[in-house]
Design a protein around this motif. Sequence first.
Motif, PDB file in Angstrom:
ATOM      1  N   THR A  97       1.042  -1.309   0.293  1.00  0.00           N
ATOM      2  CA  THR A  97       0.150  -0.031  -0.139  1.00  0.00           C
ATOM      3  C   THR A  97       1.243   0.786   0.243  1.00  0.00           C
ATOM      4  OG1 THR A  97       0.070   0.191   2.488  1.00  0.00           O
ATOM      5  CG2 THR A  97      -1.680  -1.286   1.664  1.00  0.00           C
ATOM      6  N   ALA A  98       0.155   2.323  -0.116  1.00  0.00           N
ATOM      7  CA  ALA A  98       1.176   3.348  -0.307  1.00  0.00           C
ATOM      8  C   ALA A  98       1.562   3.723   0.996  1.00  0.00           C
ATOM      9  CB  ALA A  98       0.102   4.641  -0.237  1.00  0.00           C
ATOM     10  N   GLY A  99       1.073   3.764   1.812  1.00  0.00           N
ATOM     11  CA  GLY A  99       1.290   3.222   3.347  1.00  0.00           C
ATOM     12  C   GLY A  99       2.369   3.250   3.484  1.00  0.00           C
ATOM     13  N   GLN A 100       2.790   1.772   3.435  1.00  0.00           N
ATOM     14  CA  GLN A 100       3.862   0.917   3.890  1.00  0.00           C
ATOM     15  C   GLN A 100       5.106   0.773   2.714  1.00  0.00           C
ATOM     16  OE1 GLN A 100       1.772  -2.717   1.875  1.00  0.00           O
ATOM     17  NE2 GLN A 100       1.241  -3.275   4.442  1.00  0.00           N
ATOM     18  N   LEU A 101       4.928   1.333   2.024  1.00  0.00           N
ATOM     19  CA  LEU A 101       5.949   2.552   0.689  1.00  0.00           C
ATOM     20  C   LEU A 101       6.876   3.599   1.607  1.00  0.00           C
ATOM     21  CD1 LEU A 101       4.970   2.058  -2.592  1.00  0.00           C
ATOM     22  CD2 LEU A 101       6.012   0.856  -1.937  1.00  0.00           C
ATOM     23  N   ASN A 102       6.075   4.541   1.762  1.00  0.00           N
ATOM     24  CA  ASN A 102       6.318   5.889   2.807  1.00  0.00           C
ATOM     25  C   ASN A 102       6.805   5.077   4.157  1.00  0.00           C
ATOM     26  OD1 ASN A 102       5.350   7.157   1.098  1.00  0.00           O
ATOM     27  ND2 ASN A 102       3.151   7.157   2.491  1.00  0.00           N
ATOM     28  N   LEU A 103       6.609   3.613   4.959  1.00  0.00           N
ATOM     29  CA  LEU A 103       7.233   3.153   5.889  1.00  0.00           C
ATOM     30  C   LEU A 103       8.252   3.122   5.160  1.00  0.00           C
ATOM     31  CD1 LEU A 103       7.843   2.308   8.440  1.00  0.00           C
ATOM     32  CD2 LEU A 103       6.633   0.320   8.421  1.00  0.00           C
ATOM     33  N   VAL A 104       8.598   2.019   4.198  1.00  0.00           N
ATOM     34  CA  VAL A 104       9.971   1.781   3.663  1.00  0.00           C
ATOM     35  C   VAL A 104      11.090   2.665   3.177  1.00  0.00           C
ATOM     36  CG1 VAL A 104      11.208   0.624   1.653  1.00  0.00           C
ATOM     37  CG2 VAL A 104       9.116  -0.382   2.567  1.00  0.00           C
ATOM     38  N   ARG A 105      10.512   4.200   3.371  1.00  0.00           N
ATOM     39  CA  ARG A 105      10.588   5.137   2.247  1.00  0.00           C
ATOM     40  C   ARG A 105      11.750   5.657   3.942  1.00  0.00           C
ATOM     41  NH1 ARG A 105       5.785   6.160  -0.501  1.00  0.00           N
ATOM     42  NH2 ARG A 105       6.761   6.248  -2.684  1.00  0.00           N
ATOM     43  N   THR A 106      11.289   5.777   5.188  1.00  0.00           N
ATOM     44  CA  THR A 106      11.383   6.302   5.925  1.00  0.00           C
ATOM     45  C   THR A 106      12.347   5.544   6.812  1.00  0.00           C
ATOM     46  OG1 THR A 106       9.081   7.249   6.660  1.00  0.00           O
ATOM     47  CG2 THR A 106      10.465   7.118   8.627  1.00  0.00           C
ATOM     48  N   VAL A 107      12.196   4.209   6.714  1.00  0.00           N
ATOM     49  CA  VAL A 107      13.606   3.393   7.516  1.00  0.00           C
ATOM     50  C   VAL A 107      14.622   3.625   6.158  1.00  0.00           C
ATOM     51  CG1 VAL A 107      13.881   0.719   7.106  1.00  0.00           C
ATOM     52  CG2 VAL A 107      11.382   1.615   8.278  1.00  0.00           C
ATOM     53  N   GLY A 108      14.309   3.460   4.795  1.00  0.00           N
ATOM     54  CA  GLY A 108      15.102   3.663   4.238  1.00  0.00           C
ATOM     55  C   GLY A 108      16.453   5.553   4.545  1.00  0.00           C
ATOM     56  N   ASP A 109      15.784   6.123   4.805  1.00  0.00           N
ATOM     57  CA  ASP A 109      16.496   7.971   5.283  1.00  0.00           C
ATOM     58  C   ASP A 109      17.021   7.813   6.356  1.00  0.00           C
ATOM     59  OD1 ASP A 109      15.517   8.942   2.946  1.00  0.00           O
ATOM     60  OD2 ASP A 109      13.458   9.788   4.057  1.00  0.00           O
ATOM     61  N   TYR A 110      16.445   6.531   7.523  1.00  0.00           N
ATOM     62  CA  TYR A 110      16.785   6.413   8.998  1.00  0.00           C
ATOM     63  C   TYR A 110      18.035   5.653   8.735  1.00  0.00           C
ATOM     64  CZ  TYR A 110      16.940   6.402  13.724  1.00  0.00           C
ATOM     65  OH  TYR A 110      17.122   6.141  15.289  1.00  0.00           O
ATOM     66  N   LEU A 111      18.214   4.072   7.852  1.00  0.00           N
ATOM     67  CA  LEU A 111      20.223   3.579   7.749  1.00  0.00           C
ATOM     68  C   LEU A 111      20.825   4.464   7.357  1.00  0.00           C
ATOM     69  CD1 LEU A 111      17.730   0.919   6.248  1.00  0.00           C
ATOM     70  CD2 LEU A 111      18.829   0.838   8.602  1.00  0.00           C
ATOM     71  N   ALA A 112      19.981   5.416   6.122  1.00  0.00           N
ATOM     72  CA  ALA A 112      21.456   6.136   5.453  1.00  0.00           C
ATOM     73  C   ALA A 112      22.206   7.542   6.900  1.00  0.00           C
ATOM     74  CB  ALA A 112      20.596   6.781   4.618  1.00  0.00           C
ATOM     75  N   ILE A 113      21.236   7.447   7.975  1.00  0.00           N
ATOM     76  CA  ILE A 113      20.907   8.619   8.701  1.00  0.00           C
ATOM     77  C   ILE A 113      22.416   7.411   9.612  1.00  0.00           C
ATOM     78  CG2 ILE A 113      21.367   9.354  11.157  1.00  0.00           C
ATOM     79  CD1 ILE A 113      18.928  10.338   9.428  1.00  0.00           C
ATOM     80  N   ALA A 114      21.691   6.101  10.139  1.00  0.00           N
ATOM     81  CA  ALA A 114      22.126   5.782  11.205  1.00  0.00           C
ATOM     82  C   ALA A 114      23.878   4.902  10.191  1.00  0.00           C
ATOM     83  CB  ALA A 114      21.705   4.349  11.307  1.00  0.00           C
ATOM     84  N   CYS A 115      23.506   4.590   9.282  1.00  0.00           N
ATOM     85  CA  CYS A 115      24.925   4.560   8.470  1.00  0.00           C
ATOM     86  C   CYS A 115      26.013   5.048   8.225  1.00  0.00           C
ATOM     87  CB  CYS A 115      24.927   4.124   6.758  1.00  0.00           C
ATOM     88  SG  CYS A 115      26.278   2.743   6.018  1.00  0.00           S
ATOM     89  N   THR A 116      25.680   6.678   7.866  1.00  0.00           N
ATOM     90  CA  THR A 116      26.514   7.074   7.885  1.00  0.00           C
ATOM     91  C   THR A 116      27.111   7.816   9.630  1.00  0.00           C
ATOM     92  OG1 THR A 116      25.801   8.973   6.324  1.00  0.00           O
ATOM     93  CG2 THR A 116      26.955   9.534   7.944  1.00  0.00           C
ATOM     94  N   THR A 117      26.512   8.073  10.681  1.00  0.00           N
ATOM     95  CA  THR A 117      26.885   7.829  11.972  1.00  0.00           C
ATOM     96  C   THR A 117      27.523   6.894  12.117  1.00  0.00           C
ATOM     97  OG1 THR A 117      24.892   8.912  12.291  1.00  0.00           O
ATOM     98  CG2 THR A 117      26.206   8.570  13.975  1.00  0.00           C
ATOM     99  N   SER A 118      27.518   5.677  12.183  1.00  0.00           N
ATOM    100  CA  SER A 118      29.001   4.618  12.081  1.00  0.00           C
ATOM    101  C   SER A 118      30.064   4.633  11.541  1.00  0.00           C
ATOM    102  CB  SER A 118      27.908   2.896  11.979  1.00  0.00           C
ATOM    103  OG  SER A 118      28.557   1.920  11.873  1.00  0.00           O
ATOM    104  N   GLU A 119      29.839   4.869   9.661  1.00  0.00           N
ATOM    105  CA  GLU A 119      30.852   5.012   9.869  1.00  0.00           C
ATOM    106  C   GLU A 119      31.885   6.596  10.328  1.00  0.00           C
ATOM    107  OE1 GLU A 119      32.286   3.216   7.428  1.00  0.00           O
ATOM    108  OE2 GLU A 119      30.804   2.367   7.097  1.00  0.00           O
ATOM    109  N   LEU A 120      31.422   7.838  10.704  1.00  0.00           N
ATOM    110  CA  LEU A 120      31.745   8.327  11.457  1.00  0.00           C
ATOM    111  C   LEU A 120      32.493   8.477  12.759  1.00  0.00           C
ATOM    112  CD1 LEU A 120      29.178  11.578  10.625  1.00  0.00           C
ATOM    113  CD2 LEU A 120      31.508  11.349   9.358  1.00  0.00           C
ATOM    114  N   GLN A 121      31.388   7.366  13.214  1.00  0.00           N
ATOM    115  CA  GLN A 121      32.170   6.706  15.050  1.00  0.00           C
ATOM    116  C   GLN A 121      33.164   6.131  14.167  1.00  0.00           C
ATOM    117  OE1 GLN A 121      31.105   7.442  17.643  1.00  0.00           O
ATOM    118  NE2 GLN A 121      32.449   5.841  18.695  1.00  0.00           N
ATOM    119  N   LYS A 122      33.387   5.449  13.290  1.00  0.00           N
ATOM    120  CA  LYS A 122      34.252   4.262  12.932  1.00  0.00           C
ATOM    121  C   LYS A 122      36.066   5.134  13.049  1.00  0.00           C
ATOM    122  CE  LYS A 122      32.384   0.671  11.514  1.00  0.00           C
ATOM    123  NZ  LYS A 122      32.193  -0.684  10.055  1.00  0.00           N
TER     124      LYS A 122
END
Length: 580
Positions: free
Chosen positions: A302-327
């Motif tokens: 559904t459209a709502g589920q796709l929005n949730l996937v997009r939101t999680v994708g944005d969050y993963l981008a932040i988390a991945c970048t933060t992890s690399e910066l921490q390293k």
Amino acid sequence: MDLTLSALVRTSLKETGECELPAHLGAVEPSVELLRDFAHSRGVSAEMLSAIELATVEGLNNAIKHAAKGKIDASVKLRWQLTSGKLEVSITDSGQFSPGPKWFEPPDDPLAESGRGGFLMRSLMDQVDHENGPDGHVLRLTKHIGHLEAPRNAAEIDQELSAMTQDLSDSYESLAALFSISTLLATTPEFSVFLSEVLSRLRTLVNAGKAYVRFAGADGVWRMGGLSGSQGTALPLGTTPNELELQAWREQRELTVENTAQTSAGEALRHMAAGDFICPISFANHALGVLVVGRRTGEYFTAGQLNLVRTVGDYLAIACTTSELQKQRESQQRVAREFQIAASIQQSLLPRQMPLIPGWEIEGQCHSANEVGGDYFDIIEKPGVGFLVVIADVMGKGLPAALLAMILRTSVRARLDLVTEPGRLMTNINEQLHADLADLNMFITTQFAWFDTLNNRVLITSAGHCDALVARSETRDMRPLSGQGGVPLGVMRDTVYTSDEFAVEPLDRLLFITDGLYEIEGISGQQLGIDGLIKVACSVQHTAPKAFATALLENLSFRGNKDRPADDRTLVVVQRSTKP
């Protein structure tokens, strides 16, 4: 006389409207209400509608009070027309009126209760016009209202409310998911474990058959992350993404595949009878990879589920970048700690205190431009015979230069049998270090000075190092010692170094330096130079060797134009006393 609304007004509502009202102030409100209903039904905004109402009321009041005053059965006509993005309101009375030059200006008396009508209407409307004709006076008020949307019916409004309700529900679901992910991020030590947990929860939330991430490394290598779902195990799980994933990553746009079985013959997903949603992951315009979720054919998101996937994708981008910066921070902290240790080791290898030799005063100081440096000095005493002064400057800065300086110190102290012959000692050390220095494409400038305390003389050998300076007791003027030179260590293997001999009289002062003392750039950008250094040294020459060394370095630091010196600064001061 009380009159009902039907007796007061006559109206016809379409794209135009009109009403005729008696010259009675009580008829103004119901007439304006008809205009308001007309404009509101056609989508005029509340802000514009308020301005139109106020201006119309003012115009009707003026027409009733002035133009129709004293006339029996007088009436006022109110008309309006909506065309091409503007609403035009006209008020007609039986009188005649020509506005004066100040009709549109506020009254001179700010406390006056009248005389503000023209100013008020001009402020509220875009255009105000007056016209006198055979039917009387006409006031036209024009308001530009722009494009208006057609009025919506109840079904459309209900559909929109349902959509808004669904969006709100999706937003709450996304928010709850993000809270859950935030908790994972705070409690999971490894990013790989965090990623697997997040994708597992995402698969449950959107009822996906598979969910995984591919990250594009800076080295060009793709890395698989967080595989979740039984369908995913049938995928080729190499580090190379399929063509659709590469397309989504390169173009930074989402791709929807309703049935992977209908993709091109060479597509890796073709054998999977599934519907995939490929979402690019990026942070600060930097493409990191793709997030892929999929369902079996015929069960798309559904459209709502796709929005949730997009939101999680944005969050993963932040988390991945933060992890690399921490390293990176952890790596930088390790490097900083290693430099601190190296600096401590380097300082421990310098003489902790100057030897006490009867008849002689010695002081040495070394200040590195960075945590560690390539400058080095040493004082090696041979009791009852004399002492050797070693000063050196390794090409370059930082840890490599510091390591070579330590190697030089070790090599010198390994041949204490040659300290009385600085030429032979330097020749021997050059033979030892040449191969290593040549492989590193580095060299060392150094100076050995053997002070013969029995005969009050000094033997100086130089390997491309800057001249020592001397201040003779007779004049106290400081000048370079002549006859020094030589090739830096590591340049030529078979170099034979020789020594120059000088007598040392009572109160003679010798200054051994590295080039960091005279290559200081002032505010003008010009280097101090040897002559400038001598001038500064002479200004503090009257002090004892230790105070002289400290004052000289402080004076040079003050003259520099940088918070930290551009090069290491090292000096050794040797002075013969008047008494043995």
